[in-house]
Motif scaffolding. Structure first.
Motif, PDB file in Angstrom:
ATOM      1  N   PRO A  62      -7.248   1.357 -11.118  1.00  0.00           N
ATOM      2  CA  PRO A  62      -6.462   1.708 -11.862  1.00  0.00           C
ATOM      3  C   PRO A  62      -6.800   2.248 -12.543  1.00  0.00           C
ATOM      4  O   PRO A  62      -7.251   1.418 -14.026  1.00  0.00           O
ATOM      5  CB  PRO A  62      -5.646  -0.091 -11.603  1.00  0.00           C
ATOM      6  CG  PRO A  62      -7.090  -0.849 -11.099  1.00  0.00           C
ATOM      7  CD  PRO A  62      -7.374  -0.313 -10.677  1.00  0.00           C
ATOM      8  N   THR A  63      -5.770   2.713 -13.139  1.00  0.00           N
ATOM      9  CA  THR A  63      -6.047   3.706 -14.761  1.00  0.00           C
ATOM     10  C   THR A  63      -5.810   2.728 -15.772  1.00  0.00           C
ATOM     11  O   THR A  63      -5.142   1.990 -15.581  1.00  0.00           O
ATOM     12  CB  THR A  63      -5.928   4.645 -15.011  1.00  0.00           C
ATOM     13  OG1 THR A  63      -6.501   6.140 -13.622  1.00  0.00           O
ATOM     14  CG2 THR A  63      -6.221   5.462 -16.037  1.00  0.00           C
ATOM     15  N   THR A  79     -14.544   8.057  -7.075  1.00  0.00           N
ATOM     16  CA  THR A  79     -15.218   6.901  -6.154  1.00  0.00           C
ATOM     17  C   THR A  79     -16.369   5.791  -7.387  1.00  0.00           C
ATOM     18  O   THR A  79     -17.444   6.691  -7.665  1.00  0.00           O
ATOM     19  CB  THR A  79     -16.708   7.979  -5.247  1.00  0.00           C
ATOM     20  OG1 THR A  79     -15.271   8.845  -4.502  1.00  0.00           O
ATOM     21  CG2 THR A  79     -16.419   7.018  -3.902  1.00  0.00           C
ATOM     22  N   PHE A 128     -11.005   2.828 -16.515  1.00  0.00           N
ATOM     23  CA  PHE A 128     -11.124   2.053 -15.653  1.00  0.00           C
ATOM     24  C   PHE A 128     -10.533   0.607 -16.291  1.00  0.00           C
ATOM     25  O   PHE A 128     -11.528   0.055 -16.403  1.00  0.00           O
ATOM     26  CB  PHE A 128     -11.395   2.412 -14.338  1.00  0.00           C
ATOM     27  CG  PHE A 128     -10.978   3.567 -13.874  1.00  0.00           C
ATOM     28  CD1 PHE A 128     -10.074   4.248 -13.744  1.00  0.00           C
ATOM     29  CD2 PHE A 128     -12.101   4.990 -14.251  1.00  0.00           C
ATOM     30  CE1 PHE A 128      -9.985   5.823 -13.023  1.00  0.00           C
ATOM     31  CE2 PHE A 128     -12.235   6.104 -14.290  1.00  0.00           C
ATOM     32  CZ  PHE A 128     -10.798   6.987 -13.271  1.00  0.00           C
ATOM     33  N   ASN A 175      -7.805  13.695 -11.862  1.00  0.00           N
ATOM     34  CA  ASN A 175      -6.945  13.731 -10.818  1.00  0.00           C
ATOM     35  C   ASN A 175      -7.811  11.551 -10.581  1.00  0.00           C
ATOM     36  O   ASN A 175      -8.754  12.064  -9.982  1.00  0.00           O
ATOM     37  CB  ASN A 175      -7.209  13.964  -9.454  1.00  0.00           C
ATOM     38  CG  ASN A 175      -5.744  12.593  -8.292  1.00  0.00           C
ATOM     39  OD1 ASN A 175      -5.822  11.975  -9.030  1.00  0.00           O
ATOM     40  ND2 ASN A 175      -6.218  13.625  -7.264  1.00  0.00           N
ATOM     41  N   PRO A 176      -7.505  10.806 -11.307  1.00  0.00           N
ATOM     42  CA  PRO A 176      -8.611   9.561 -11.365  1.00  0.00           C
ATOM     43  C   PRO A 176      -7.981   8.868 -10.302  1.00  0.00           C
ATOM     44  O   PRO A 176      -9.185   8.147  -9.868  1.00  0.00           O
ATOM     45  CB  PRO A 176      -7.450   8.565 -12.449  1.00  0.00           C
ATOM     46  CG  PRO A 176      -6.797   9.406 -13.214  1.00  0.00           C
ATOM     47  CD  PRO A 176      -6.215  10.178 -12.877  1.00  0.00           C
ATOM     48  N   GLU A 177      -7.824   9.316  -9.410  1.00  0.00           N
ATOM     49  CA  GLU A 177      -8.055   8.588  -8.300  1.00  0.00           C
ATOM     50  C   GLU A 177      -9.351   9.158  -7.180  1.00  0.00           C
ATOM     51  O   GLU A 177      -9.510   8.914  -5.763  1.00  0.00           O
ATOM     52  CB  GLU A 177      -6.390   8.806  -7.018  1.00  0.00           C
ATOM     53  CG  GLU A 177      -5.108   7.644  -7.497  1.00  0.00           C
ATOM     54  CD  GLU A 177      -4.425   8.322  -8.311  1.00  0.00           C
ATOM     55  OE1 GLU A 177      -4.121   9.921  -8.092  1.00  0.00           O
ATOM     56  OE2 GLU A 177      -4.002   7.836  -8.857  1.00  0.00           O
ATOM     57  N   THR A 178      -9.249  10.772  -7.373  1.00  0.00           N
ATOM     58  CA  THR A 178     -10.704  10.883  -6.825  1.00  0.00           C
ATOM     59  C   THR A 178     -11.778  10.434  -7.461  1.00  0.00           C
ATOM     60  O   THR A 178     -13.012  11.109  -7.026  1.00  0.00           O
ATOM     61  CB  THR A 178     -10.622  12.613  -7.325  1.00  0.00           C
ATOM     62  OG1 THR A 178     -10.743  12.492  -8.397  1.00  0.00           O
ATOM     63  CG2 THR A 178      -9.270  12.875  -6.250  1.00  0.00           C
ATOM     64  N   SER A 211     -12.670   2.086  -4.843  1.00  0.00           N
ATOM     65  CA  SER A 211     -11.748   2.784  -5.174  1.00  0.00           C
ATOM     66  C   SER A 211     -10.987   2.893  -4.993  1.00  0.00           C
ATOM     67  O   SER A 211     -10.751   2.718  -3.429  1.00  0.00           O
ATOM     68  CB  SER A 211     -12.352   4.461  -4.815  1.00  0.00           C
ATOM     69  OG  SER A 211     -14.143   4.888  -5.406  1.00  0.00           O
ATOM     70  N   PRO A 212      -9.632   3.611  -5.252  1.00  0.00           N
ATOM     71  CA  PRO A 212      -9.611   3.696  -6.242  1.00  0.00           C
ATOM     72  C   PRO A 212      -9.210   2.864  -7.092  1.00  0.00           C
ATOM     73  O   PRO A 212      -8.516   1.660  -6.808  1.00  0.00           O
ATOM     74  CB  PRO A 212      -7.871   4.596  -5.951  1.00  0.00           C
ATOM     75  CG  PRO A 212      -7.454   3.929  -5.214  1.00  0.00           C
ATOM     76  CD  PRO A 212      -8.484   3.398  -3.794  1.00  0.00           C
TER      77      PRO A 212
END
Length: 176
Positions: A61-62, A142, A73, A137-140, A58-59
């Motif tokens: 890329p979407t 894991t 992803f 929030n896609p960055e969260t 993680s993170p």
């Protein structure tokens, strides 16, 4: 890994005060390394996830947002298996589905049967990961994965993996 594998195969160091070089024989190191790579690859595919080394990737890329409440992803190359997918707003880790035609995979196309916060689902298809439900929030998100041998040629192993490594000896009297 080559030295460890040679020891498991029963090759012993003989003399250390001289060096003998031959150009007409088999490349033992290459043969042993190929054997170790084959075992390692099979172990990463077949052993239980709890016995394998995990890497956080993680993170991610979407790749695309989805109107049906999913997030997609693109996974990096070198992933053998996905071990865990989680997000802060989910109540538990996602149930991971890898085979097409699975009941849980098919249910994601139905808005009434689709996964929710209490039982999220992660669909893995090739290098695509689709999670249900999507997070704000896609960055969260894991993602833990089992990775192939890295670029430097290092084998990441655990004690459980080595406990299941084959013990083959060309010296039967030494295995007693």
């Amino acid at each position: 890994m080559t030295a460890l594998w040679k020891k498991r195969l029963g090759f012993d160091e003989s003399r250390t005060d001289c060096e003998a070089v031959r150009c007409d024989g088999s490349d033992i190191d290459a043969l042993v390394l190929e054997d170790a790579k084959a075992w390692y690859s099979k172990a990463l595919r077949d052993m239980p996830l709890c016995c394998l080394p995990m890497t956080e990737i993680s993170p991610l890329p979407t790749a695309a947002a989805s109107p049906e409440g999913a997030a997609r992803f693109l996974l990096p190359e070198g992933i053998v298996r996905i071990g865990a997918v989680s997000a802060p707003e989910w109540e538990k880790e996602a149930f991971i589905v890898t085979e097409a035609g699975n009941h849980d995979a098919d249910a994601q196309s139905n808005p009434f049967a689709r996964a929710g916060l209490c039982r999220p689902v992660a669909l893995v298809s090739g290098r695509r990961l689709t999670i249900y439900p999507a997070t704000e929030n896609p960055e969260t998100v894991t993602v833990m994965a089992v990775m192939e041998q890295d670029e430097s040629g290092c084998f990441r192993v655990t004690g459980e993996m080595m406990a299941h490594a084959p013990m083959i000896s060309i010296h039967p009297e030494k295995t007693k």
